[in-house]
Design a protein around this motif. Structure first.
Motif, mmCIF file in Angstrom:
data_model
loop_
_atom_site.group_PDB
_atom_site.id
_atom_site.type_symbol
_atom_site.label_atom_id
_atom_site.label_comp_id
_atom_site.label_asym_id
_atom_site.label_seq_id
_atom_site.Cartn_x
_atom_site.Cartn_y
_atom_site.Cartn_z
ATOM 1 N N PHE A 143 0.836 -1.189 0.000
ATOM 2 C CA PHE A 143 0.000 0.000 0.000
ATOM 3 C C PHE A 143 0.871 1.238 0.000
ATOM 4 O O PHE A 143 2.074 1.182 0.246
ATOM 5 C CB PHE A 143 -0.988 0.022 1.186
ATOM 6 N N SER A 144 0.254 2.372 -0.278
ATOM 7 C CA SER A 144 0.912 3.668 -0.178
ATOM 8 C C SER A 144 -0.077 4.628 0.470
ATOM 9 O O SER A 144 -1.250 4.673 0.077
ATOM 10 C CB SER A 144 1.322 4.186 -1.557
ATOM 11 N N LEU A 145 0.383 5.367 1.470
ATOM 12 C CA LEU A 145 -0.511 6.291 2.162
ATOM 13 C C LEU A 145 0.203 7.581 2.524
ATOM 14 O O LEU A 145 1.432 7.644 2.548
ATOM 15 C CB LEU A 145 -1.120 5.636 3.408
ATOM 16 N N SER A 146 -0.589 8.597 2.803
ATOM 17 C CA SER A 146 -0.112 9.882 3.303
ATOM 18 C C SER A 146 -1.027 10.273 4.441
ATOM 19 O O SER A 146 -2.251 10.299 4.276
ATOM 20 C CB SER A 146 -0.129 10.942 2.202
ATOM 21 N N GLN A 147 -0.446 10.585 5.609
ATOM 22 C CA GLN A 147 -1.278 10.741 6.796
ATOM 23 C C GLN A 147 -0.559 11.557 7.851
ATOM 24 O O GLN A 147 0.612 11.912 7.702
ATOM 25 C CB GLN A 147 -1.601 9.368 7.383
ATOM 26 N N LEU A 148 -1.294 11.853 8.926
ATOM 27 C CA LEU A 148 -0.672 12.353 10.150
ATOM 28 C C LEU A 148 -0.825 11.297 11.230
ATOM 29 O O LEU A 148 -1.787 10.535 11.258
ATOM 30 C CB LEU A 148 -1.259 13.698 10.582
ATOM 31 N N TRP A 149 0.200 11.231 12.099
ATOM 32 C CA TRP A 149 0.216 10.322 13.243
ATOM 33 C C TRP A 149 0.199 11.162 14.523
ATOM 34 O O TRP A 149 0.976 12.112 14.649
ATOM 35 C CB TRP A 149 1.483 9.491 13.295
ATOM 36 N N ILE A 150 -0.633 10.811 15.474
ATOM 37 C CA ILE A 150 -0.598 11.378 16.818
ATOM 38 C C ILE A 150 -0.195 10.250 17.756
ATOM 39 O O ILE A 150 -0.910 9.244 17.856
ATOM 40 C CB ILE A 150 -1.962 11.980 17.196
ATOM 41 N N LEU A 151 0.947 10.398 18.420
ATOM 42 C CA LEU A 151 1.590 9.264 19.076
ATOM 43 C C LEU A 151 1.819 9.506 20.558
ATOM 44 O O LEU A 151 2.104 10.627 20.994
ATOM 45 C CB LEU A 151 2.941 8.979 18.410
ATOM 46 N N GLY A 152 1.717 8.428 21.321
ATOM 47 C CA GLY A 152 2.046 8.448 22.735
ATOM 48 C C GLY A 152 2.675 7.129 23.135
ATOM 49 O O GLY A 152 2.416 6.088 22.520
ATOM 50 N N GLY A 153 3.502 7.142 24.164
ATOM 51 C CA GLY A 153 4.184 5.931 24.592
ATOM 52 C C GLY A 153 5.472 5.722 23.838
ATOM 53 O O GLY A 153 5.940 6.583 23.085
ATOM 54 N N SER A 154 6.061 4.559 24.010
ATOM 55 C CA SER A 154 7.326 4.235 23.351
ATOM 56 C C SER A 154 7.051 3.493 22.046
ATOM 57 O O SER A 154 5.916 3.122 21.751
ATOM 58 C CB SER A 154 8.186 3.362 24.268
ATOM 59 N N PHE A 155 8.119 3.248 21.284
ATOM 60 C CA PHE A 155 7.968 2.520 20.029
ATOM 61 C C PHE A 155 8.085 1.010 20.256
ATOM 62 O O PHE A 155 8.524 0.269 19.393
ATOM 63 C CB PHE A 155 8.995 3.001 19.002
ATOM 64 N N GLY A 156 7.689 0.568 21.444
ATOM 65 C CA GLY A 156 7.640 -0.848 21.742
ATOM 66 C C GLY A 156 6.221 -1.352 21.635
ATOM 67 O O GLY A 156 5.429 -0.893 20.815
ATOM 68 N N GLN A 157 5.850 -2.250 22.515
ATOM 69 C CA GLN A 157 4.552 -2.891 22.429
ATOM 70 C C GLN A 157 3.426 -2.071 23.053
ATOM 71 O O GLN A 157 2.271 -2.491 23.025
ATOM 72 C CB GLN A 157 4.610 -4.271 23.092
#
Length: 301
Positions: free
Chosen positions: A88-102
């Motif tokens: 796939f190919s996408l363009s988006q915004l991400w709103i993130l919290g926490g670490s890049f783990g699980q």
């Protein structure tokens, strides 16, 4: 485009019909409507050896180091070419919290081309969320409980038209995700689509720690070779307006629920010879960037 076939009645919302063919295209029923693991860009980890392990590549701008209560962007809309149906190919915004783990929490919105999910190559409006780094929670659009739609004018997963043309007319969409107790999603200037309840999340229950804007593709080519799936317009940032894809007027929401220009914006891409990003700022577009690329090319074999 679904407006050509009518509109929803009052007190109803549009829900894209799921057909058995849609489910059969998924790797499993459990994974239908879900992203694979490790699909959020992590600017602190640039390890090309990981590319063939998780297959996701990005070209993004981002901010971190503060508390963010929402984000906004005007996103240039294209119809990138997809090499294989499971990419796939996408363009988006991400709103993130926490670490890049699980335990990563992520709220996402933008446009995508995903033959595996939709059965065609149309450019479609989408949302996504996860509270455990894409493992068990969350999904695209309305394919699971979570996002609560309140608007009957805009359909999640519906085709966007018209789209931009190389060297011709350019079209874009406005996405705003402000926090007002819950995480509300606005499309354009007039349509509040719905919200993600804050109880879905742990690290996004109050605010976000990172905002990202940009493109993502999946590369399923084996043995170190690269897909020709395009990101954005399929052209590199240096080609500029009308040829390369852009995000403009990108902003963040502060604790007073006011929009402001992001401070200390960074950029990130795993392989700039395949997909790249270039930031800029001016009076008309505010903070902006061009991004994307063709994927496989002489410098990205």
């Amino acid at each position: 485009m679904w407006h050509q076939n009518g509109l929803c009645q009052e007190n109803t919302i549009p829900i894209r019909r799921t057909k058995k063919e849609d489910v059969f295209r998924a790797s499993s029923i459990r994974r239908y409507g879900k992203k694979t693991h490790l699909s959020t860009p992590n600017p602190s980890s640039v390890d090309p050896a990981m590319l063939n392990e998780n297959g996701h590549q990005h070209a993004i701008a981002y901010v971190e180091g503060d508390k963010y209560y929402g984000a906004k962007a005007t996103i240039n809309v294209w119809q990138p070419s997809i090499q294989q149906g499971n990419e796939f190919s996408l363009s988006q915004l991400w709103i993130l919290g926490g670490s890049f783990g699980q335990d990563l929490n992520s709220i996402e919105a933008g446009w995508q081309v995903s033959p595996d999910l939709y059965g065609d190559n149309n450019t479609r409006l989408f949302t996504y969320w996860t509270s455990d780094a894409y493992q068990a929670t969350g999904c695209y659009n309305l394919l699971c409980s979570g996002f609560i739609q309140t608007n009957n004018q805009i359909a999640m997963g519906a085709s966007i038209f018209p789209i931009s043309n190389y060297g011709g007319s350019q079209y874009d969409i406005n996405i705003l995700d402000p926090k007002e107790g819950n995480w509300w999603l606005q499309f354009g200037n007039d349509y509040v689509l719905g919200y993600w309840p804050s109880f879905l999340f742990s690290y996004l229950a109050d605010s976000a720690s990172m905002i990202e804007w940009g493109g993502e593709v999946v590369n399923t080519e084996p043995d170190g070779s690269h897909t020709s799936t395009q990101m954005g317009s399929g052209h590199f940032p240096e080609e500029g307006f009308g040829k390369s894809s852009y995000f403009k007027n990108i902003q963040v929401v502060d604790s007073s629920n006011n929009l402001k220009a992001p401070r200390g914006i960074g950029s990130f891409t795993e392989q700039s010879n395949c997909y790249d990003v270039q930031n800029g700022n001016n009076g008309d577009w505010g903070t902006y960037f061009y991004y994307g690329g063709p994927g496989k090319n002489p410098n990205c074999p």
